[in-house]
Design a protein around this motif. Sequence first.
Motif, PDB file in Angstrom:
ATOM      1  N   ILE A 101       0.851  -1.187   0.000  1.00  0.00           N
ATOM      2  CA  ILE A 101       0.000   0.000   0.000  1.00  0.00           C
ATOM      3  C   ILE A 101       0.884   1.233   0.000  1.00  0.00           C
ATOM      4  O   ILE A 101       1.879   1.300   0.724  1.00  0.00           O
ATOM      5  CB  ILE A 101      -0.922   0.016   1.235  1.00  0.00           C
ATOM      6  CG1 ILE A 101      -1.833  -1.213   1.227  1.00  0.00           C
ATOM      7  CG2 ILE A 101      -1.756   1.285   1.277  1.00  0.00           C
ATOM      8  CD1 ILE A 101      -2.666  -1.357   2.470  1.00  0.00           C
ATOM      9  N   GLY A 102       0.534   2.223  -0.828  1.00  0.00           N
ATOM     10  CA  GLY A 102       1.293   3.460  -0.884  1.00  0.00           C
ATOM     11  C   GLY A 102       1.293   4.169   0.457  1.00  0.00           C
ATOM     12  O   GLY A 102       0.287   4.195   1.162  1.00  0.00           O
ATOM     13  N   ALA A 103       2.455   4.773   0.817  1.00  0.00           N
ATOM     14  CA  ALA A 103       2.591   5.409   2.125  1.00  0.00           C
ATOM     15  C   ALA A 103       1.621   6.560   2.305  1.00  0.00           C
ATOM     16  O   ALA A 103       1.155   6.831   3.413  1.00  0.00           O
ATOM     17  CB  ALA A 103       4.018   5.896   2.324  1.00  0.00           C
ATOM     18  N   GLY A 104       1.297   7.289   1.228  1.00  0.00           N
ATOM     19  CA  GLY A 104       0.413   8.438   1.356  1.00  0.00           C
ATOM     20  C   GLY A 104      -0.994   8.183   0.871  1.00  0.00           C
ATOM     21  O   GLY A 104      -1.782   9.113   0.727  1.00  0.00           O
ATOM     22  N   SER A 105      -1.342   6.925   0.593  1.00  0.00           N
ATOM     23  CA  SER A 105      -2.656   6.635   0.039  1.00  0.00           C
ATOM     24  C   SER A 105      -3.731   6.663   1.104  1.00  0.00           C
ATOM     25  O   SER A 105      -3.480   6.443   2.274  1.00  0.00           O
ATOM     26  CB  SER A 105      -2.663   5.256  -0.647  1.00  0.00           C
ATOM     27  OG  SER A 105      -2.545   4.242   0.323  1.00  0.00           O
TER      28      SER A 105
END
Length: 235
Positions: free
Chosen positions: A115-119
Amino acid sequence: MFAVMKTGGKQYKVQSGDMLRVEKLAADAGETVQFNEILMLGGDTVVVGAPMVDGAAVQAEVVDQIKGEKVINFVKRRRKHGSQRTKGHRQKLTLVRIGDILATGGDKSGVKAAIGAGSVAGVAVAAVAAKAAPKKAAAPKKAAKAAAAPDVEIAGVEPTNLLKEARGGQPDDLKKISGVGPKLEGTLHEIGVFHFDQISAWGPAEIAYMDDRLSFKGRIERDDWIAQATQFAAE
């Protein structure tokens, strides 16, 4: 065997053993993560997804959290009193080593999803965990206020460093940050943000929260508010 996977809005063709730089993931070095958005599998038999291949996955080991090459952005406005600005940026990336490519069973492997860190999805996981923790009973006034509030769910976590008023009655000039004008500065003041050091302390969860409160998505990270605020706070 190879796979075409999607992460961070980009597509990558990968094989087992490949080293790959992808948009920053919410994972630490040494962890194993799994990419579940697989568009195509190739090898003896080619399988094309519609749009994704059901049950397929790519597992990878997180090697390190790194930064990309510096990009210099120079803007000159010829008809606005000769204003110009130079800004550097280094994209945050994650270095991964591709491991197993699963044609089936990826949805039952139990490996942590990449999962993207800023998602919003990454922040939602933290929000669900926070909701699961036991909470103290709200005071009568707070309970009444919560009941009267509209049923709107805000992603992320409210920053803990919000203020009722500026320190010493003198707020910082937040308009120095790219993309912040008088109106947006006033909105930040209403929320409780008056100083650069408040913004520089935000993490991914606080950024997601402020994105929702300010009614825009991605501007804080796109304009790199954190780096700008850190620089101005140090001046």
